[in-house]
Design a protein around this motif. Sequence first.
Motif, short mmCIF file in Angstrom:
data_model
loop_
_atom_site.label_atom_id
_atom_site.label_comp_id
_atom_site.label_asym_id
_atom_site.label_seq_id
_atom_site.Cartn_x
_atom_site.Cartn_y
_atom_site.Cartn_z
N ALA C 44 -29.48 -10.13 -13.01
CA ALA C 44 -30.49 -9.77 -11.84
C ALA C 44 -29.75 -9.39 -10.66
O ALA C 44 -28.92 -9.98 -9.98
CB ALA C 44 -31.41 -10.60 -11.62
N SER C 45 -30.53 -8.24 -9.74
CA SER C 45 -29.99 -7.97 -8.61
C SER C 45 -29.71 -9.02 -7.62
O SER C 45 -30.47 -9.88 -7.36
CB SER C 45 -30.76 -6.94 -7.97
N HIS C 46 -28.42 -9.00 -7.18
CA HIS C 46 -28.07 -10.02 -6.20
C HIS C 46 -27.99 -11.54 -6.53
O HIS C 46 -27.87 -12.45 -5.93
CB HIS C 46 -29.21 -10.17 -4.85
N VAL C 71 -21.40 -8.59 -8.23
CA VAL C 71 -22.82 -8.81 -7.91
C VAL C 71 -22.89 -9.28 -6.55
O VAL C 71 -22.22 -10.00 -6.03
CB VAL C 71 -23.32 -10.00 -8.95
N THR C 72 -23.62 -8.07 -5.77
CA THR C 72 -23.48 -8.53 -4.26
C THR C 72 -24.56 -9.59 -4.10
O THR C 72 -25.49 -9.65 -4.68
CB THR C 72 -23.68 -7.18 -3.53
N ASP C 73 -24.31 -10.08 -2.88
CA ASP C 73 -25.37 -11.12 -2.54
C ASP C 73 -26.34 -10.48 -1.68
O ASP C 73 -27.30 -11.25 -0.96
CB ASP C 73 -24.65 -12.31 -1.73
N GLY C 74 -26.33 -9.38 -1.31
CA GLY C 74 -27.57 -8.52 -0.54
C GLY C 74 -27.29 -9.16 1.08
O GLY C 74 -28.15 -8.79 1.99
N VAL C 75 -26.18 -9.74 1.49
CA VAL C 75 -26.12 -10.32 2.77
C VAL C 75 -24.81 -9.54 3.39
O VAL C 75 -23.72 -9.57 2.82
CB VAL C 75 -25.76 -11.79 2.82
N LEU C 102 -19.09 -15.30 -6.51
CA LEU C 102 -19.21 -15.12 -8.06
C LEU C 102 -18.18 -15.29 -9.03
O LEU C 102 -18.21 -15.42 -10.09
CB LEU C 102 -19.22 -13.47 -8.25
N LEU C 103 -16.67 -15.24 -8.23
CA LEU C 103 -15.63 -15.72 -9.27
C LEU C 103 -15.56 -16.93 -9.40
O LEU C 103 -14.49 -17.47 -10.20
CB LEU C 103 -14.63 -14.79 -8.59
N TRP C 104 -15.79 -17.91 -8.51
CA TRP C 104 -15.51 -19.43 -8.39
C TRP C 104 -15.39 -20.03 -9.83
O TRP C 104 -14.52 -20.61 -10.07
CB TRP C 104 -16.36 -20.02 -7.13
N PRO C 105 -16.81 -20.33 -10.38
CA PRO C 105 -16.67 -20.88 -11.61
C PRO C 105 -15.81 -20.34 -12.76
O PRO C 105 -15.03 -21.29 -13.34
CB PRO C 105 -18.21 -20.73 -12.13
N ALA C 106 -15.41 -19.18 -12.61
CA ALA C 106 -14.62 -18.53 -13.67
C ALA C 106 -13.23 -18.90 -13.36
O ALA C 106 -12.25 -19.37 -13.99
CB ALA C 106 -14.55 -16.98 -13.83
N MET C 107 -12.70 -18.86 -11.96
CA MET C 107 -11.51 -19.51 -11.49
C MET C 107 -11.28 -20.90 -12.00
O MET C 107 -10.24 -21.35 -12.30
CB MET C 107 -11.49 -19.65 -9.99
#
Lengths: 277, 277, 277
Positions: C44-46, C71-75, C102-107
């Motif tokens: 879903a967007s954002h 995925v941009t956060d819209g901010v 966005l990348l944190w849990p994957a890291m």
Amino acid sequence: VSAGPVISFLSDYGLADGFVGVCHGVIARGCPEARVIDLSHGIASHDVRAGALVLARALAFLPMGVHLADVTDGVGGIRGPRRAVAITCGDGQRLVGPDNGLLWPAMQAAGGVVAAVDLAGSPLALAPVSATFPGRDLLAPVAAGLAGGLALERVGHPIDASSVQTLALPESGLDLDGGGLVAHVLSVDRFGNLELDATPAQLTALGLQVGDEVTLTVDEHAAPTRVRWGRTFADVGAGELVLFEDPQRQLALAVNRASAAARLGLGVDDTVRVSGP
Amino acid sequence: VSAGPVISFLSDYGLADGFVGVCHGVIARGCPEARVIDLSHGIASHDVRAGALVLARALAFLPMGVHLADVTDGVGGIRGPRRAVAITCGDGQRLVGPDNGLLWPAMQAAGGVVAAVDLAGSPLALAPVSATFPGRDLLAPVAAGLAGGLALERVGHPIDASSVQTLALPESGLDLDGGGLVAHVLSVDRFGNLELDATPAQLTALGLQVGDEVTLTVDEHAAPTRVRWGRTFADVGAGELVLFEDPQRQLALAVNRASAAARLGLGVDDTVRVSGP
Amino acid sequence: VSAGPVISFLSDYGLADGFVGVCHGVIARGCPEARVIDLSHGIASHDVRAGALVLARALAFLPMGVHLADVTDGVGGIRGPRRAVAITCGDGQRLVGPDNGLLWPAMQAAGGVVAAVDLAGSPLALAPVSATFPGRDLLAPVAAGLAGGLALERVGHPIDASSVQTLALPESGLDLDGGGLVAHVLSVDRFGNLELDATPAQLTALGLQVGDEVTLTVDEHAAPTRVRWGRTFADVGAGELVLFEDPQRQLALAVNRASAAARLGLGVDDTVRVSGP
């Protein structure tokens, strides 16, 4: 590891029915080493112009290869479907699709038509060619053949390059006073953003710059609106209108988190005027 | 450039949740050189028959390879999910999926079952196999193993070919008088087009030909309708009913720019009668 | 046949507009031998958190490679978009995306950050980088460069690993009495299934086992509900609530053939308590 030839693929087939996958299968049989890049299969049914614009703008970012596109215009009648063509462009890109204007903007972006063939009776066609799915039976095997190294004249019979169907698109320009830009809505996306047939350079030529407020006139009988020329949606608050450079490097009108099409009451081909504050 | 083995992939997973991508990952780990063709992941949830038909009709257009399909029937209960199988067909195609009828029409199209194995306890499974996502943990690694060259008996334990689940489909035929064709709705697509379990050859055998008007009887208590047998939608005006050969080479009923399902009040398995004028 | 490097690709671009295809094109130009696995473009967007969870859970099933996510956060505001980063993880996986969590849990799933670079001014960027589509102009060419063998320090300038943006996620745990599990809704899927931040092992530690009825407390002012801990939806009748291990190996709440979110009135981050009968 070396890389095979590339075929890009754009259509209005959607992804629900297996039509796209079947074309991938036909390509894999015809040219097993080809790599297929799905550009989009979500073009609205029969929206030749939307497909043409997506294809033309993508082309600069795609590898040299064969570009397969299929969006029918819904006009065929008992005369049968429109002819299908394969085209070599000035820069070496090759295009395969219906001759209904879909390929025109991509051709222009790729250096114009150098050679073209009509695919009727192509030796590569899967017989009999389905009247309702020539993408599978004609376009896909031809794209595979070209990717596999066949010369253009081996996949169809030569036609006059000037006979290839053009696509009429609106054209922006200065207004009569020379103080404003008259532009048109090229397309409306699923968020209601309005893409214009104008670029930021045209506003810069009017002495405007990013960050300025500009005057937007949608209807000469109504009051003009002040709009921020921003970099992104996020330059204005939620619910506010913004003019910005969209991913296609065109000027676009959007409302942050809402629909500019609904707000302004605008659709494809409608006219707007942008001028200084 | 040489080309790797091909795995086609059909499911009802949809594209929103990353399930399809994860299966691609499992395949890429199990058989890095395999190329995956996504046939469709938009099969309606639990619609085993729709998935079976898309797979069976696509197969003739796909390269020789491994065909992975997963559409669950929503029936599992505390006995756990249905068994999963891998199958070698008469023409050499191999199929991997749940043993719920999904693979049956494809098997028939590919020369019938030559050998079959039950995947329970497969040495290729990612342990523990998720009860809610065997596609990732069992079907995908088995498909990758077969694509990589493993023999069928290495991925599961042999079962009797005759034990593989069949799928009941309606069957069209002549009516009692022999003057009309009794057919059934095989599937309804997203536009409301109705695909029938009949082919153009069956109408030709009745002395009819493309361009004719035919008589369509939907309900024996209602008046029959005159319908054009056309080549495409475009052979009739907007809002008009047409009988035509669809991309699957089956007879289908459509309304140009509207829904034949809504117009005729028909759904899957309903009966129609087509006869001369 | 040998296999090229793998790039996985996750975004909220959707498939309608050709954005995903264009990024594939950029990657194919930058690293022709790379193979791209589309993880999902239906985030879903954002919804940075949803994208982060899909990516982190997929990673264990993906080959070693480069994982591109956007995925941009819209901010963003007039400060411009957030910085973009490329990261090498402890296990060798490399991640490319916006530095917005966005990348944190994957890291974390891939052994933590070993090295990170800011992509501002990357020599691989397609100039000028579009403010509205950095995925095409910055992230995709960087992913291609890394897949093609470039070292991390060649695609951007080093930053402190500890400066990479974290993502706050709820955390389940025992309640005050130690007799119940307090969990939170991590995400809601399109069927209304509720994924919890808890695993089956946490229930087992409470002495519960699959097949048990458990007590679910959604609101301390309302009566608790009895729920079956099943293996799949099919362990309960249509319309009944079930607790089960979902494909991500997390506990989830679902209603067979209906929406658990609607039934329970729960959304992301809401709290539930699960205890013995």
